[in-house]
Enzyme design. Structure first.
Site, PDB file in Angstrom:
ATOM      1  N   SER A  89      44.280  35.749  42.186  1.00 38.76           N
ATOM      2  CA  SER A  89      44.143  34.879  40.945  1.00 38.76           C
ATOM      3  C   SER A  89      43.789  35.373  40.100  1.00 38.76           C
ATOM      4  CB  SER A  89      44.283  33.514  41.036  1.00 38.76           C
ATOM      5  OG  SER A  89      43.140  33.284  41.302  1.00 38.76           O
TER       6      SER A  89
ATOM      7  N   LYS B  64      37.973  30.350  39.222  1.00 44.63           N
ATOM      8  CA  LYS B  64      37.745  30.622  38.329  1.00 44.63           C
ATOM      9  C   LYS B  64      37.188  30.490  37.332  1.00 44.63           C
ATOM     10  CE  LYS B  64      42.699  29.445  39.877  1.00 44.63           C
ATOM     11  NZ  LYS B  64      43.023  30.199  40.594  1.00 44.63           N
TER      12      LYS B  64
END
Length: 177
Positions: free
Chosen positions: A36, A77
């Site tokens: 991701s 993230k």
């Protein structure tokens, strides 16, 4: 002989205490799991997370953080919005406080993914990110589970900012903006 054994035991005890203190209050390492954050991080990359920053300053746009998740292991993230910010995405373009972001690190593909959202769509009441909350997104947007799926994260869940990639050795890096 007895004195030498005692010296070794003291040295080992001091080393263990130092390791516990450093891991608890200063730095910890994580292994990136998943794609991701590709191309910034690949699966299996090893990173050092700086826990000290949390005590001295707030996280801001483009900081790469690790945070604990209620849905399993910790996530890596990128911070897209901080308390007081307005954020929306339209046609794969993120707008922070009304300004289009230049996100050279983001992967865009023709895959379908949620490319339009407002803070309201993410469950936020009002126009701005509330105090103590952050919006995070992955760099590989088509496959990333991020704020578009689980909404904002609370600052208490943040472990720290990624300061260093130390593995693989040929890709050591310090800056992820």
């Amino acid at each position: 002989m007895k004195k030498e054994i005692m010296e070794w035991l003291v040295a080992i005890a001091v080393a263990v205490i130092l390791i516990v203190v450093i891991r608890t209050f200063f730095f910890v390492s994580y292994t990136v799991d998943g794609l991701s954050m590709d191309p910034t991080f690949k699966e299996g990359d090893r990173v050092v997370v700086n826990k000290i920053m949390d005590y001295f300053q707030d996280y801001e746009y483009e900081d790469v953080i690790v945070f604990d998740s209620e849905m399993g292991p910790a996530y890596v993230k990128r911070v897209i919005g901080a308390p007081g910010d307005t954020v929306e995405m339209e046609e794969k373009q993120v707008y922070l406080n009304g300004e289009a972001l230049e996100e050279d690190y983001v992967v865009h593909r023709e895959d379908s993914y949620m490319d339009n959202f407002t803070l309201e769509d993410l469950g936020v009441e009002g126009d701005t990110i509330p105090e103590d909350h952050y919006l995070v997104l992955g760099d590989n947007r088509p496959i990333s589970r991020d704020g578009r799926d689980f909404g904002l994260i609370h600052e208490d869940s943040i472990v720290g900012e990624v300061s260093l990639r130390f593995w693989p050795l040929n890709e050591i890096a310090f800056n992820f903006d």
